[in-house]
Write a protein that holds these residues in place. Structure first.
Motif, short mmCIF file in Angstrom:
data_model
loop_
_atom_site.label_atom_id
_atom_site.label_comp_id
_atom_site.label_asym_id
_atom_site.label_seq_id
_atom_site.Cartn_x
_atom_site.Cartn_y
_atom_site.Cartn_z
N GLY B 29 -14.86 -56.64 -25.39
CA GLY B 29 -13.82 -55.64 -25.08
C GLY B 29 -12.34 -56.95 -26.00
O GLY B 29 -11.62 -56.09 -26.41
N SER B 30 -12.10 -57.90 -25.72
CA SER B 30 -11.10 -58.59 -26.22
C SER B 30 -11.21 -58.62 -27.96
O SER B 30 -10.92 -58.31 -29.01
N THR B 31 -12.63 -59.37 -27.89
CA THR B 31 -12.14 -60.41 -29.21
C THR B 31 -13.65 -59.06 -29.85
O THR B 31 -14.29 -59.71 -30.60
N ARG B 32 -14.23 -58.38 -28.86
CA ARG B 32 -15.49 -57.23 -30.78
C ARG B 32 -17.07 -57.96 -30.81
O ARG B 32 -17.16 -57.89 -31.34
N ILE B 33 -16.99 -59.57 -30.06
CA ILE B 33 -18.07 -60.33 -30.40
C ILE B 33 -19.31 -59.51 -29.45
O ILE B 33 -18.53 -60.03 -27.86
N PHE B 34 -20.30 -59.04 -29.81
CA PHE B 34 -20.92 -59.03 -28.69
C PHE B 34 -21.96 -60.41 -28.66
O PHE B 34 -23.08 -61.02 -29.08
N HIS B 35 -21.68 -60.86 -27.47
CA HIS B 35 -22.07 -62.10 -27.32
C HIS B 35 -23.01 -62.00 -26.87
O HIS B 35 -23.27 -62.12 -25.04
N GLY B 232 -19.80 -48.76 -17.01
CA GLY B 232 -17.71 -48.58 -16.81
C GLY B 232 -16.92 -48.10 -17.80
O GLY B 232 -15.94 -48.15 -17.97
N GLY B 233 -17.30 -48.26 -19.09
CA GLY B 233 -16.90 -48.15 -20.08
C GLY B 233 -16.36 -49.11 -21.22
O GLY B 233 -15.76 -50.49 -20.11
N ILE B 234 -16.83 -49.10 -22.15
CA ILE B 234 -16.35 -50.35 -22.99
C ILE B 234 -14.74 -50.67 -22.80
O ILE B 234 -13.93 -50.01 -23.44
N GLY B 235 -14.43 -52.01 -23.00
CA GLY B 235 -13.38 -52.62 -23.07
C GLY B 235 -12.37 -51.93 -22.34
O GLY B 235 -11.13 -52.54 -21.76
N SER B 236 -13.05 -52.28 -20.43
CA SER B 236 -12.36 -51.75 -19.05
C SER B 236 -13.10 -52.45 -18.39
O SER B 236 -14.25 -53.01 -17.78
N VAL B 237 -11.89 -53.37 -18.33
CA VAL B 237 -12.52 -55.08 -17.23
C VAL B 237 -12.58 -54.20 -15.95
O VAL B 237 -13.74 -54.58 -15.01
#
Lengths: 297, 289, 254
Positions: B29-35, B232-237
């Motif tokens: 969510g924060s770095t947009r890196i698909f880790h 949960g929704g991308i970007g939502s912790v």
């Protein structure tokens, strides 16, 4: 030695079909699937079931395998391609996991964990092909046919649409491309051709079980495409040959523990994938820098 | 009573899933890196704990080893894989493949060192206690829920009230804004990796004691993380947290109806329903662009 | 794409009461506007005025909150971008979005092939398409770069490729998002010439542009947007001589 090389050549040509068909959606459409082994498996099970229960004629087993592979690929493609690329990775990973469970549980069709045995050899108009020396022609010819089909597609307006979508989805849409539909068609074509590889594989070995169609296989095929060169014609074949030759090369190196050949092979290609992405994202065959494969805009 | 039993097990699984998935979701969510090698972080932490514990150094050193191993791996991935790739316009594809490749390496190295079979962390905490007639709960279940609560409270406090935390939330929308705060976006991204990796540590340790460990379980971890992030929704912790809990509960309660080998199918079904019907997830923004 | 003919005073696109907000911020605020056939309308206004959002709403890239959009009298509020394109509404992007790993020629060719299914083209269709590609290549001066990858082009060439894609089509309405920004004077002239010729042929243009010289030399009409609101919509002299608008425009720029 000759039998060993022949066997290797047959496996390389079958895996080349898998790599070429994965490359079709990955390299030209920017769709990253972790479920390629599922369609390989569906092809194998569908053709084996048909051959065991109805007819071993290649003119029946292949179409059945292709049709079932294509139909089931819609289950993945229809929902997952309407949304962003990350969703497809997640959905395909989920499908791969689910498929392994189904392959091991659906005893009536897949033979469960034990698998199917005594799969009849390929029958072309009454001619049975089971000797490796003959089978190699069948697999190579099939590989060439698949290559020609994909080559024609890639250089048609459809292939240009795919590449346009890969480079910029929004621009492709702005020029009239129905992006989800085009992506779905590409996945269906890829799955149908992948099922062909499954059918050949099953009748060649005369025995299949779930172990050949697990996540490791999907990963291996993806590694072949990436290491060879995504979005190139020869890359996937080079990748397939390299990665299948790797275990033999490792077993020549006496200082490496022979029981760990599988692990060493995976470590080498895992590391290879990471290093290529940093230094040469186009793969061995590809251009030095791929700037926007899988561009998101 | 069986349903209650399964619900409590589900809560434990859900707490573990939530911790793991929130780690991934925070980084993505924060770095947009698909880790994708987040699963590798999980098995590194789990095996380090197992190794130090089995070697007889005690639980506290084992926890410290697991935590530092996870954080160091996360930071190394960021510094030596993602930063070089992103230097020249890292696409989703390059990041994903590189991360995936490292995941394969970690899985096999651990398999060579510790064996490919299952190992389990031995502890009396995983022994079930009969709470009521027919209701058996191991103390680990409460520990899992407690860990999740403490970690999420700390995370919430950090994201809400610290400058770094606020910068982390702003990072994906507007890296320039982070500079205005006087912070370095690379430093903030590194923080995301450190925290995201740390979050899997309790989950990894508890899983080691409850279900046992296997080098290949990283893929399962990734499936759960991806599913929870999307559901949960991308970007939502908070969305990922809830989704993790829901997936854990659903897997467990599904045992009322299906055999255990189908539990992953339940995760898959929920993921598919969301992709089909609500791709933006429980608490997420639009998913189509 | 459509080929019905309408006289030059006909309204191609009719926009009424269009609204779009992002998390409480109004990006487009009650905009009503007519785009008439054969007319060049320039959208001007400070950055963040909602100009690109306005384009995105027309092409269906974004969905409006309220309001209506009609194309040739037909409601098109719910269409998707590819449907807008097939109706004859095409656009360029501020960040170009070229098909970077395809050649210049392929970029243009794929832009005039809307089909989604693998199909075969007849020889005549092929020839007709190639003719249009050649025309676009020739007009934009990219003919000798036809086999170059879009990614390897220079800045101005990339801008012209973005124009060539739209030039090869038979679209009736062009939405151009800062197509001339950053061009050198010589390229400006080429760009203006392309635009004039196509407008004369009947193409309707709506263009976002900051350079006032260009605005003055091409506009039949200027629409001034600020913070999502349409402050003025009229002939160039009136709008450009309005002291209030110039204050907003230059105040923001200074």
């Amino acid at each position: 030695m000759e039998a060993y090389l022949l066997n290797l050549a047959i496996l390389i040509s079958i895996y080349s079909i898998l790599a070429v068909t994965l490359n079709f959606i990955m390299g030209y459409a920017g769709i990253y699937s972790l479920a390629h082994a599922v369609f390989f498996g569906i092809g194998a099970y569908a053709s084996s079931y048909t051959a065991l229960n109805f007819s071993a004629s290649i003119f029946i087993t292949l179409p059945v395998a292709m049709a079932i592979g294509a139909a089931l690929s819609l289950v993945l493609a229809l929902p997952a391609l309407r949304v962003r690329g990350e969703y497809f990775v997640a959905a395909s990973l989920g499908l791969q996991v689910l498929a392994v469970t189904i392959f091991s549980e659906w005893k009536g069709v897949t033979g469960g964990i034990g698998g199917l045995i005594g799969i009849p050899p390929v029958n072309i108009a009454g001619l049975e092909i089971y000797k490796p020396g003959e089978f190699i022609f069948l697999t190579v010819v099939t590989l060439i046919v698949v290559l020609v089909v994909i080559n024609r597609l890639v250089h048609s307006s459809f292939g240009r649409s795919l590449q346009a979508i890969r480079d910029s989805e929004s621009a492709a849409a702005a020029f009239g491309k129905n992006v989800p539909l085009i992506k779905t068609i590409s996945v269906v074509i890829s799955a149908a051709l992948t099922a062909v590889a499954g059918a050949l594989y099953a009748s060649y070995l005369a025995f299949i079980n779930v172990e050949s169609f697990m996540l490791d296989t999907s990963v291996l095929i993806m590694a072949m495409v990436i290491i060879g060169g995504t979005g190139t014609q020869a890359g996937p074949i080079v990748g397939a040959a390299l990665l299948l030759l790797l275990p033999s090369v490792i077993s020549y190196l006496d200082f490496l523990p022979q029981t760990e050949i599988g692990s060493i092979q995976q470590i080498i290609y895992g590391l290879g994938m990471a290093l290529l992405m940093i230094y040469r994202p186009g793969g061995i065959i590809g251009r030095k820098k791929v700037t926007s494969a899988g561009g998101s805009k | 009573m069986l349903a209650l039993q399964l619900a409590i097990t589900g809560l434990q699984t859900g707490a573990i899933y939530a911790l793991t998935a929130v780690g991934f979701s925070l980084i993505f969510g924060s770095t947009r890196i698909f880790h994708f090698s987040h699963g590798a972080t999980f098995i590194i932490a789990a095996y380090l704990f197992y190794f130090v514990d089995v070697s007889g150094y005690g639980v506290i050193p084992a926890i410290l080893a697991a935590a530092s191993g996870a954080i160091v791996f996360g930071l190394l991935m960021y510094r030596f894989i993602y930063v070089p790739i992103q230097r020249d316009e890292g696409s989703f594809f390059t990041v994903f493949v590189a991360s995936f490749g490292i995941g394969i390496v970690v899985q096999n190295v651990i398999g060579m060192v510790f064996g490919r079979g299952y190992v389990a962390v031995q502890t009396s905490l995983s022994k079930s206690v009969e709470l009521a007639e027919g209701l058996y709960v191991a103390p680990l279940a409460w520990i899992a829920v407690l860990c999740a609560t403490v970690f999420f409270a700390a995370l919430w406090y950090f994201l809400r009230f610290s400058t770094t935390g606020m910068a982390l939330r702003a990072l994906s929308d507007n890296p320039e804004l982070v500079r205005v705060f006087g912070l370095n976006p690379k430093f903030i991204s590194a923080c995301a990796f450190a925290i995201g990796s740390l979050l899997v540590v309790p989950a990894a340790i508890i899983s080691g004691a409850t279900q046992g460990l296997n080098p290949a379980m990283g893929h399962h971890v990734m499936l759960i993380s991806l599913a929870a992030t999307i559901v949960g929704g991308i970007g939502s912790v908070p969305g990922t947290l809830i989704a993790g809990l829901v997936l854990g509960l659903a897997e467990s309660l599904a045992l009322l109806y299906v055999e255990s080998q189908w539990t992953e199918a339940v995760t898959f079904a929920i993921l598919f329903l969301f992709i089909l019907l609500r791709p933006s997830g429980l608490l997420g923004r639009s998913a189509t662009h | 794409m459509t080929d019905t003919h309408t006289s030059s005073s006909d309204v191609l696109l009719e926009i009424r009461g269009l609204n779009k907000s992002f998390g409480g911020v109004k990006a487009v605020d009650e905009v009503s506007m007519d785009l008439r056939a054969g007319i060049v309308t320039t959208l001007v206004g400070p950055n963040g005025a909602g100009k690109t959002t306005f384009f995105n709403l027309i092409t269906g890239e974004l969905t409006k909150d309220t309001g209506s959009i009609r194309w040739l009298g037909q409601k098109i509020d719910r269409i998707k971008p590819y449907q807008a394109a097939r109706k004859g509404i095409l656009r360029t992007f501020q960040d170009l979005r070229l098909f970077n790993d395809m050649t210049v020629e392929e970029n243009i060719l794929t832009s005039i092939e809307p089909m989604s299914f693998p199909t075969f083209r007849t020889r005549a269709q092929r020839a007709e398409q190639q003719e249009r590609v050649e025309y676009a290549l020739e007009r934009t001066g990219l003919a000798d770069k036809r086999h170059t990858l879009a990614n390897d082009l220079a800045y101005a060439e990339r801008k012209f490729l973005s124009m060539a894609r739209i030039l090869a089509t038979d679209a009736r309405l062009w939405l151009l998002d800062e197509p001339a920004s950053g061009l050198d004077p010589q390229s400006y002239d080429r760009f203006l010439d392309i635009l004039r010729v196509e407008v004369k042929k009947g193409v309707t243009v709506c263009i976002i542009e900051h350079n006032l010289d260009i605005v003055i030399s091409i506009s039949d009409r200027i629409a001034f947007l600020d913070r999502g609101r349409l402050l003025a919509d009229g002939d160039p002299e009136t709008v450009l001589n309005d002291p209030e608008l110039t204050a907003i425009y230059f105040g923001e720029r200074a």
